[in-house]
Design a protein around this motif. Structure first.
Motif, PDB file in Angstrom:
ATOM      1  N   ALA A 113     -13.363  39.741  -2.562  1.00  0.00           N
ATOM      2  CA  ALA A 113     -14.568  39.314  -1.843  1.00  0.00           C
ATOM      3  C   ALA A 113     -15.746  40.189  -2.225  1.00  0.00           C
ATOM      4  CB  ALA A 113     -14.334  39.363  -0.337  1.00  0.00           C
ATOM      5  N   ALA A 114     -15.523  41.495  -2.357  1.00  0.00           N
ATOM      6  CA  ALA A 114     -16.602  42.416  -2.724  1.00  0.00           C
ATOM      7  C   ALA A 114     -17.166  42.097  -4.107  1.00  0.00           C
ATOM      8  CB  ALA A 114     -16.115  43.857  -2.662  1.00  0.00           C
ATOM      9  N   VAL A 115     -16.302  41.736  -5.039  1.00  0.00           N
ATOM     10  CA  VAL A 115     -16.764  41.372  -6.384  1.00  0.00           C
ATOM     11  C   VAL A 115     -17.684  40.151  -6.303  1.00  0.00           C
ATOM     12  CG1 VAL A 115     -16.019  40.489  -8.636  1.00  0.00           C
ATOM     13  CG2 VAL A 115     -14.792  42.393  -7.577  1.00  0.00           C
ATOM     14  N   ASP A 116     -17.281  39.141  -5.558  1.00  0.00           N
ATOM     15  CA  ASP A 116     -18.110  37.938  -5.401  1.00  0.00           C
ATOM     16  C   ASP A 116     -19.433  38.275  -4.728  1.00  0.00           C
ATOM     17  OD1 ASP A 116     -16.237  36.188  -6.578  1.00  0.00           O
ATOM     18  OD2 ASP A 116     -15.202  35.905  -4.667  1.00  0.00           O
ATOM     19  N   LEU A 117     -19.399  39.137  -3.728  1.00  0.00           N
ATOM     20  CA  LEU A 117     -20.621  39.520  -3.023  1.00  0.00           C
ATOM     21  C   LEU A 117     -21.550  40.335  -3.917  1.00  0.00           C
ATOM     22  CD1 LEU A 117     -18.956  40.280   0.386  1.00  0.00           C
ATOM     23  CD2 LEU A 117     -20.597  38.440  -0.072  1.00  0.00           C
ATOM     24  N   HIS A 118     -20.992  41.196  -4.749  1.00  0.00           N
ATOM     25  CA  HIS A 118     -21.819  41.956  -5.694  1.00  0.00           C
ATOM     26  C   HIS A 118     -22.570  41.001  -6.620  1.00  0.00           C
ATOM     27  CE1 HIS A 118     -21.163  46.190  -4.981  1.00  0.00           C
ATOM     28  NE2 HIS A 118     -19.869  45.984  -4.849  1.00  0.00           N
ATOM     29  N   LYS A 119     -21.903  39.945  -7.073  1.00  0.00           N
ATOM     30  CA  LYS A 119     -22.557  38.963  -7.952  1.00  0.00           C
ATOM     31  C   LYS A 119     -23.730  38.298  -7.238  1.00  0.00           C
ATOM     32  CE  LYS A 119     -18.383  37.960 -10.603  1.00  0.00           C
ATOM     33  NZ  LYS A 119     -17.330  36.961 -10.844  1.00  0.00           N
ATOM     34  N   ILE A 120     -23.531  37.939  -5.983  1.00  0.00           N
ATOM     35  CA  ILE A 120     -24.605  37.322  -5.206  1.00  0.00           C
ATOM     36  C   ILE A 120     -25.760  38.292  -5.038  1.00  0.00           C
ATOM     37  CG2 ILE A 120     -25.245  36.443  -2.918  1.00  0.00           C
ATOM     38  CD1 ILE A 120     -22.300  35.414  -2.717  1.00  0.00           C
ATOM     39  N   LEU A 121     -25.456  39.539  -4.674  1.00  0.00           N
ATOM     40  CA  LEU A 121     -26.496  40.525  -4.388  1.00  0.00           C
ATOM     41  C   LEU A 121     -27.217  41.002  -5.650  1.00  0.00           C
ATOM     42  CD1 LEU A 121     -24.675  42.426  -1.543  1.00  0.00           C
ATOM     43  CD2 LEU A 121     -26.683  40.936  -1.322  1.00  0.00           C
ATOM     44  N   GLU A 122     -26.590  40.869  -6.814  1.00  0.00           N
ATOM     45  CA  GLU A 122     -27.285  41.174  -8.068  1.00  0.00           C
ATOM     46  C   GLU A 122     -28.429  40.195  -8.283  1.00  0.00           C
ATOM     47  OE1 GLU A 122     -24.433  41.116 -11.238  1.00  0.00           O
ATOM     48  OE2 GLU A 122     -23.624  43.081 -10.709  1.00  0.00           O
ATOM     49  N   VAL A 123     -28.191  38.937  -7.964  1.00  0.00           N
ATOM     50  CA  VAL A 123     -29.192  37.883  -8.148  1.00  0.00           C
ATOM     51  C   VAL A 123     -30.199  37.882  -7.008  1.00  0.00           C
ATOM     52  CG1 VAL A 123     -29.513  35.370  -8.269  1.00  0.00           C
ATOM     53  CG2 VAL A 123     -27.617  36.445  -9.474  1.00  0.00           C
ATOM     54  N   ASN A 124     -29.715  38.113  -5.786  1.00  0.00           N
ATOM     55  CA  ASN A 124     -30.573  38.036  -4.602  1.00  0.00           C
ATOM     56  C   ASN A 124     -30.260  39.217  -3.684  1.00  0.00           C
ATOM     57  OD1 ASN A 124     -32.066  37.345  -2.380  1.00  0.00           O
ATOM     58  ND2 ASN A 124     -31.094  35.372  -2.039  1.00  0.00           N
ATOM     59  N   PRO A 125     -30.831  40.391  -3.972  1.00  0.00           N
ATOM     60  CA  PRO A 125     -30.510  41.579  -3.180  1.00  0.00           C
ATOM     61  C   PRO A 125     -30.951  41.491  -1.719  1.00  0.00           C
ATOM     62  CG  PRO A 125     -32.187  42.076  -4.831  1.00  0.00           C
ATOM     63  CD  PRO A 125     -31.736  40.675  -5.071  1.00  0.00           C
ATOM     64  N   GLY A 126     -31.821  40.557  -1.386  1.00  0.00           N
ATOM     65  CA  GLY A 126     -32.278  40.397  -0.011  1.00  0.00           C
ATOM     66  C   GLY A 126     -31.483  39.381   0.783  1.00  0.00           C
TER      67      GLY A 126
ATOM     68  N   GLN B 250     -24.986  51.173   3.052  1.00  0.00           N
ATOM     69  CA  GLN B 250     -26.030  50.623   2.185  1.00  0.00           C
ATOM     70  C   GLN B 250     -26.262  49.140   2.509  1.00  0.00           C
ATOM     71  OE1 GLN B 250     -25.103  50.995  -1.993  1.00  0.00           O
ATOM     72  NE2 GLN B 250     -27.037  50.094  -2.634  1.00  0.00           N
ATOM     73  N   ALA B 251     -25.185  48.397   2.696  1.00  0.00           N
ATOM     74  CA  ALA B 251     -25.319  46.977   3.007  1.00  0.00           C
ATOM     75  C   ALA B 251     -25.944  46.765   4.394  1.00  0.00           C
ATOM     76  CB  ALA B 251     -23.953  46.288   2.919  1.00  0.00           C
ATOM     77  N   ILE B 252     -25.559  47.586   5.368  1.00  0.00           N
ATOM     78  CA  ILE B 252     -26.138  47.493   6.714  1.00  0.00           C
ATOM     79  C   ILE B 252     -27.641  47.751   6.654  1.00  0.00           C
ATOM     80  CG2 ILE B 252     -26.235  48.600   8.981  1.00  0.00           C
ATOM     81  CD1 ILE B 252     -23.138  49.023   8.682  1.00  0.00           C
ATOM     82  N   GLU B 253     -28.031  48.801   5.954  1.00  0.00           N
ATOM     83  CA  GLU B 253     -29.457  49.126   5.869  1.00  0.00           C
ATOM     84  C   GLU B 253     -30.217  48.062   5.098  1.00  0.00           C
ATOM     85  OE1 GLU B 253     -30.758  51.257   7.910  1.00  0.00           O
ATOM     86  OE2 GLU B 253     -28.686  51.595   8.501  1.00  0.00           O
ATOM     87  N   GLY B 254     -29.595  47.505   4.065  1.00  0.00           N
ATOM     88  CA  GLY B 254     -30.224  46.402   3.328  1.00  0.00           C
ATOM     89  C   GLY B 254     -30.439  45.193   4.216  1.00  0.00           C
ATOM     90  N   ALA B 255     -29.434  44.865   5.003  1.00  0.00           N
ATOM     91  CA  ALA B 255     -29.555  43.726   5.922  1.00  0.00           C
ATOM     92  C   ALA B 255     -30.640  44.002   6.956  1.00  0.00           C
ATOM     93  CB  ALA B 255     -28.221  43.443   6.599  1.00  0.00           C
ATOM     94  N   ALA B 256     -30.694  45.223   7.466  1.00  0.00           N
ATOM     95  CA  ALA B 256     -31.706  45.586   8.462  1.00  0.00           C
ATOM     96  C   ALA B 256     -33.106  45.461   7.875  1.00  0.00           C
ATOM     97  CB  ALA B 256     -31.470  47.000   8.980  1.00  0.00           C
ATOM     98  N   SER B 257     -33.287  45.942   6.671  1.00  0.00           N
ATOM     99  CA  SER B 257     -34.619  45.899   6.065  1.00  0.00           C
ATOM    100  C   SER B 257     -35.027  44.490   5.656  1.00  0.00           C
ATOM    101  CB  SER B 257     -34.703  46.853   4.872  1.00  0.00           C
ATOM    102  OG  SER B 257     -33.889  46.405   3.814  1.00  0.00           O
ATOM    103  N   ASN B 258     -34.059  43.583   5.590  1.00  0.00           N
ATOM    104  CA  ASN B 258     -34.359  42.194   5.247  1.00  0.00           C
ATOM    105  C   ASN B 258     -34.345  41.275   6.457  1.00  0.00           C
ATOM    106  OD1 ASN B 258     -34.800  41.928   2.261  1.00  0.00           O
ATOM    107  ND2 ASN B 258     -32.915  43.135   2.288  1.00  0.00           N
ATOM    108  N   GLY B 259     -34.357  41.857   7.666  1.00  0.00           N
ATOM    109  CA  GLY B 259     -34.565  41.057   8.858  1.00  0.00           C
ATOM    110  C   GLY B 259     -33.359  40.731   9.708  1.00  0.00           C
ATOM    111  N   ALA B 260     -32.191  41.301   9.414  1.00  0.00           N
ATOM    112  CA  ALA B 260     -31.032  41.051  10.281  1.00  0.00           C
ATOM    113  C   ALA B 260     -31.336  41.614  11.665  1.00  0.00           C
ATOM    114  CB  ALA B 260     -29.780  41.700   9.711  1.00  0.00           C
ATOM    115  N   ASP B 261     -30.932  40.896  12.695  1.00  0.00           N
ATOM    116  CA  ASP B 261     -31.244  41.339  14.052  1.00  0.00           C
ATOM    117  C   ASP B 261     -30.314  42.454  14.510  1.00  0.00           C
ATOM    118  OD1 ASP B 261     -29.027  39.996  15.842  1.00  0.00           O
ATOM    119  OD2 ASP B 261     -29.705  38.435  14.465  1.00  0.00           O
ATOM    120  N   ALA B 262     -30.824  43.250  15.441  1.00  0.00           N
ATOM    121  CA  ALA B 262     -30.106  44.425  15.934  1.00  0.00           C
ATOM    122  C   ALA B 262     -28.762  44.063  16.551  1.00  0.00           C
ATOM    123  CB  ALA B 262     -30.973  45.181  16.937  1.00  0.00           C
ATOM    124  N   ALA B 263     -28.693  42.933  17.234  1.00  0.00           N
ATOM    125  CA  ALA B 263     -27.439  42.525  17.872  1.00  0.00           C
ATOM    126  C   ALA B 263     -26.348  42.230  16.843  1.00  0.00           C
ATOM    127  CB  ALA B 263     -27.678  41.305  18.757  1.00  0.00           C
TER     128      ALA B 263
END
Length: 129
Positions: free
Chosen positions: A33-46, A69-82
């Protein structure tokens, strides 16, 4: 993972990676799953849904640095606190930051809904021994 914006699969060249990542995570194949997610995040880091799933998968494989790193990335791209709060709590448990976790729960800076609030509070107290 709830509370994330929907991923528009048809707009992105790695749409199959998203489905594969979700399927692999559900099957307990966290590394794949991490490999697939890395591919997605390479193209669209946000990509917030991919960042949230990466945070979860990284916790499952014992990679707190990647999860943070992923939590902070999600936070900086608008993920809600909850949505982020349970991931942050899991990260603190994994890192053995029990005093900080208990303080954050008790002072309200980490807002967890019940039953997660009680669960993570108990984990913090147990960790403090």
């Amino acid at each position: 993972i709830t509370g994330a914006r929907e991923l528009r699969l048809g707009e992105h060249p790695h749409a199959n990676n998203w489905s594969d990542a979700q399927r692999q995570r559900a099957a307990g194949n966290y590394g794949t799953a991490a490999v697939d997610l890395h591919k997605i995040l390479e193209v669209n880091p946000g990509n917030v849904p991919a960042q949230l799933l990466m945070a979860d998968v990284s916790l499952q494989v014992g990679s707190p640095e990647q999860s943070a790193q992923a939590i902070e990335g999600a936070a900086s791209n608008g993920a809600d606190a909850a949505t982020l709060a349970p991931l942050r709590a899991r990260l603190q448990v994994q890192q053995g930051q029990f005093a900080a976790l208990l303080a954050a729960i008790d002072n309200g800076s980490l807002r967890l809904a019940e039953p997660l609030r009680g669960y993570f509070r108990a984990q913090a107290i147990k960790g403090l021994g």
